[in-house]
Write a protein that holds these residues in place. Structure first.
Motif, PDB file in Angstrom:
ATOM      1  N   ASP A 191       0.750  -0.996  -0.001  1.00  0.00           N
ATOM      2  CA  ASP A 191      -0.057   0.109  -0.063  1.00  0.00           C
ATOM      3  C   ASP A 191       0.981   1.257   0.259  1.00  0.00           C
ATOM      4  N   LYS A 192       1.599   1.215  -0.913  1.00  0.00           N
ATOM      5  CA  LYS A 192       2.774   2.211  -1.158  1.00  0.00           C
ATOM      6  C   LYS A 192       1.997   3.636  -1.570  1.00  0.00           C
ATOM      7  N   ILE A 193       2.612   4.688  -1.477  1.00  0.00           N
ATOM      8  CA  ILE A 193       1.926   6.050  -2.165  1.00  0.00           C
ATOM      9  C   ILE A 193       2.352   6.100  -3.634  1.00  0.00           C
ATOM     10  N   SER A 194       1.409   5.961  -4.507  1.00  0.00           N
ATOM     11  CA  SER A 194       1.510   6.107  -5.894  1.00  0.00           C
ATOM     12  C   SER A 194       1.428   7.772  -6.255  1.00  0.00           C
ATOM     13  N   VAL A 195       1.576   8.197  -7.402  1.00  0.00           N
ATOM     14  CA  VAL A 195       1.650   9.236  -7.840  1.00  0.00           C
ATOM     15  C   VAL A 195       0.364   9.819  -7.708  1.00  0.00           C
ATOM     16  N   ARG A 196      -0.793   9.318  -7.933  1.00  0.00           N
ATOM     17  CA  ARG A 196      -2.303   9.656  -7.891  1.00  0.00           C
ATOM     18  C   ARG A 196      -2.446   9.920  -6.261  1.00  0.00           C
ATOM     19  N   LYS A 197      -2.230   8.831  -5.434  1.00  0.00           N
ATOM     20  CA  LYS A 197      -2.339   9.258  -4.106  1.00  0.00           C
ATOM     21  C   LYS A 197      -1.377  10.242  -3.705  1.00  0.00           C
ATOM     22  N   GLY A 198      -0.260  10.403  -3.911  1.00  0.00           N
ATOM     23  CA  GLY A 198       0.494  11.459  -3.541  1.00  0.00           C
ATOM     24  C   GLY A 198      -0.168  13.021  -3.809  1.00  0.00           C
ATOM     25  N   ILE A 199      -0.847  12.967  -5.093  1.00  0.00           N
ATOM     26  CA  ILE A 199      -1.390  14.192  -5.430  1.00  0.00           C
ATOM     27  C   ILE A 199      -2.540  14.407  -4.170  1.00  0.00           C
ATOM     28  N   GLY A 200      -3.472  13.356  -3.969  1.00  0.00           N
ATOM     29  CA  GLY A 200      -4.577  13.488  -3.052  1.00  0.00           C
ATOM     30  C   GLY A 200      -4.169  13.848  -1.953  1.00  0.00           C
ATOM     31  N   ILE A 201      -3.049  13.333  -1.224  1.00  0.00           N
ATOM     32  CA  ILE A 201      -2.552  13.694   0.016  1.00  0.00           C
ATOM     33  C   ILE A 201      -2.062  15.081   0.053  1.00  0.00           C
ATOM     34  N   LEU A 202      -1.589  15.757  -1.069  1.00  0.00           N
ATOM     35  CA  LEU A 202      -1.088  17.125  -1.125  1.00  0.00           C
ATOM     36  C   LEU A 202      -2.378  17.983  -1.205  1.00  0.00           C
ATOM     37  N   LEU A 203      -3.335  17.557  -1.741  1.00  0.00           N
ATOM     38  CA  LEU A 203      -4.540  18.346  -1.923  1.00  0.00           C
ATOM     39  C   LEU A 203      -5.257  18.313  -0.550  1.00  0.00           C
ATOM     40  N   GLY A 204      -5.314  17.233   0.009  1.00  0.00           N
ATOM     41  CA  GLY A 204      -6.030  17.258   1.289  1.00  0.00           C
ATOM     42  C   GLY A 204      -5.297  18.225   2.057  1.00  0.00           C
ATOM     43  N   PHE A 205      -4.113  18.108   2.421  1.00  0.00           N
ATOM     44  CA  PHE A 205      -3.409  18.870   3.273  1.00  0.00           C
ATOM     45  C   PHE A 205      -3.284  20.456   3.105  1.00  0.00           C
ATOM     46  N   LEU A 206      -3.243  20.529   1.786  1.00  0.00           N
ATOM     47  CA  LEU A 206      -3.420  22.103   1.033  1.00  0.00           C
ATOM     48  C   LEU A 206      -4.637  22.583   1.713  1.00  0.00           C
ATOM     49  N   ALA A 207      -5.524  21.944   1.621  1.00  0.00           N
ATOM     50  CA  ALA A 207      -7.035  22.259   2.062  1.00  0.00           C
ATOM     51  C   ALA A 207      -6.928  22.548   3.605  1.00  0.00           C
ATOM     52  N   VAL A 208      -6.395  21.821   4.381  1.00  0.00           N
ATOM     53  CA  VAL A 208      -6.199  21.978   6.011  1.00  0.00           C
ATOM     54  C   VAL A 208      -5.397  23.385   5.972  1.00  0.00           C
ATOM     55  N   ILE A 209      -4.471  23.688   5.068  1.00  0.00           N
ATOM     56  CA  ILE A 209      -3.726  25.105   5.351  1.00  0.00           C
ATOM     57  C   ILE A 209      -4.775  26.088   5.121  1.00  0.00           C
ATOM     58  N   ILE A 210      -5.555  26.001   3.868  1.00  0.00           N
ATOM     59  CA  ILE A 210      -6.251  27.103   3.358  1.00  0.00           C
ATOM     60  C   ILE A 210      -7.393  27.415   4.258  1.00  0.00           C
ATOM     61  N   VAL A 211      -8.002  26.297   4.794  1.00  0.00           N
ATOM     62  CA  VAL A 211      -9.297  26.602   5.720  1.00  0.00           C
ATOM     63  C   VAL A 211      -8.916  27.301   7.220  1.00  0.00           C
ATOM     64  N   ASN A 212      -7.518  27.414   7.502  1.00  0.00           N
ATOM     65  CA  ASN A 212      -7.122  27.929   8.685  1.00  0.00           C
ATOM     66  C   ASN A 212      -6.696  29.539   8.277  1.00  0.00           C
ATOM     67  N   PHE A 213      -7.018  29.842   7.119  1.00  0.00           N
ATOM     68  CA  PHE A 213      -6.881  31.445   6.877  1.00  0.00           C
ATOM     69  C   PHE A 213      -8.012  32.131   6.823  1.00  0.00           C
ATOM     70  N   GLU A 214      -8.064  33.459   7.294  1.00  0.00           N
ATOM     71  CA  GLU A 214      -9.158  34.337   7.358  1.00  0.00           C
ATOM     72  C   GLU A 214      -9.186  34.891   6.049  1.00  0.00           C
ATOM     73  N   SER A 215     -10.052  35.708   5.789  1.00  0.00           N
ATOM     74  CA  SER A 215     -10.479  36.449   4.520  1.00  0.00           C
ATOM     75  C   SER A 215      -9.108  37.535   4.554  1.00  0.00           C
ATOM     76  N   SER A 216      -8.741  38.045   5.788  1.00  0.00           N
ATOM     77  CA  SER A 216      -7.658  38.844   5.600  1.00  0.00           C
ATOM     78  C   SER A 216      -6.292  38.416   5.577  1.00  0.00           C
ATOM     79  N   LEU A 217      -6.352  37.158   5.211  1.00  0.00           N
ATOM     80  CA  LEU A 217      -4.903  36.336   4.899  1.00  0.00           C
ATOM     81  C   LEU A 217      -4.147  36.088   6.375  1.00  0.00           C
ATOM     82  N   THR A 218      -4.952  36.451   7.215  1.00  0.00           N
ATOM     83  CA  THR A 218      -4.356  36.018   8.646  1.00  0.00           C
ATOM     84  C   THR A 218      -4.333  34.487   9.132  1.00  0.00           C
ATOM     85  N   LEU A 219      -3.390  33.887   9.439  1.00  0.00           N
ATOM     86  CA  LEU A 219      -3.529  32.595   9.930  1.00  0.00           C
ATOM     87  C   LEU A 219      -4.455  32.345  11.319  1.00  0.00           C
TER      88      LEU A 219
END
Length: 314
Positions: A139-167
């Protein structure tokens, strides 16, 4: 194998509707927890009261799963057949998956919005993919799975930003939700290994009950009073216990009659329903730019990771 194909639960429409129903139930847990804190008069900083509320819910959920299991047809594994080692493993799973996991989860949810909590908690899917890479050779990380993981954690980062771009990130709020997601992923891997020798429904019932009872006992020893509320509060608590019992039981049964990927892909609906129901029940605004940007990323990420994992041998 022939029996599984003939089961009504193996029909795509039936399995899709039931899996979506589970996602709705789990998504409704986020606003239910926050509403429960109001009805049970749980103070913002009263950690022991939060633990008591969570412990009572999951102890009741475990009892309900036992009840559901008792009326299910077919052979069942008796509890008396469990070895001392298996009992120890069940107790350890209850400690990790229910007691410790939900301590962090319930405290974290109380310090952030229901919508944000549902999106952050979806990171458990991506943590699971990362952990599986190190613990399972197939169950190793494939290219598709790696992209999915990056998108997921990018979402975690984005949701913690306010509209004023403050964390906007606090350890006791958003941090605890992410810790809970990591604990859930770790315990899921352990649960998967245990389910090879213990009936999954029995395992779910036992870990929910023992983990919830321990959480309740710890809270009471810390000085919390037994949860008290109005009839409305206890009706909500009963619903929360029932949703856990029903969702876990239905989900486990669906996995038995369908391909894992065809069911787990519906996990992407949980943050969607969690966000929408938080808006409907709690009046939270879901039109924030960070929510609108992160939700699609989480959904696509979960789909990519799930379908990539399904190609690995069981």
């Amino acid at each position: 194998m022939q029996l599984e194909k003939q089961s009504v639960l193996a029909k795509p429409l039936v399995s899709a509707l039931l899996a979506s129903f589970c996602a709705i139930l789990w998504g409704s847990a986020y606003p239910s927890i926050k509403l429960g804190y109001e009805l049970f008069s749980v103070g913002a900083d009263d950690t022991s009261a939060k633990m008591a509320f969570a412990g009572l819910r999951f102890a009741l959920a475990g009892l309900l799963v036992f009840l559901v299991r008792s009326v299910q047809r077919g052979p069942k594994q008796p509890m008396r057949t469990l070895t001392v080692k298996q009992w120890g493993s069940v107790l350890l799973l209850g400690l990790l998956q229910t007691t410790i996991h939900y301590y962090f989860f319930y405290v974290g949810v109380s310090y952030t919005t229901g919508a944000k909590s549902s999106i952050l908690n979806a990171s458990s899917v991506f943590f699971s993919a990362l952990l599986a890479h190190f613990f399972y050779a197939n169950d190793k990380i494939s290219v598709r799975k790696g992209i999915g993981i990056l998108l997921g954690f990018l979402a975690v980062i984005i949701v913690n930003f306010e509209s004023s771009l403050t964390l906007s990130f606090a350890l006791q709020g958003e941090g605890f939700i992410i810790i809970a997601a990591l604990l859930h992923s770790m315990s899921s891997l352990y649960s998967k290994r245990m389910s090879k020798t213990i009936d999954p429904v029995l395992l779910t019932a036992m870990q929910l009950f023992f983990g919830g009872a321990l959480l309740l006992c710890i809270a009471l020893l810390q000085g919390a009073s037994f949860p008290k509320s109005s009839i409305a509060g206890f009706c909500l608590l009963a619903y929360m216990a029932a949703l856990s019992a029903a969702a876990f039981s239905i989900w486990t049964t669906l996995l038995k009659h369908n391909k894992v990927s065809s069911i787990t892909v519906f996990n992407f609906l949980i943050p969607v329903f969690g966000t929408l129901l938080s808006a409907l029940i709690l009046g939270e605004s879901v039109l924030r730019i960070q929510y609108l940007a992160s939700l699609p990323l989480v959904a696509v990420g979960v789909i990519l990771v799930t379908y990539s994992s399904s190609k690995a041998p069981v």
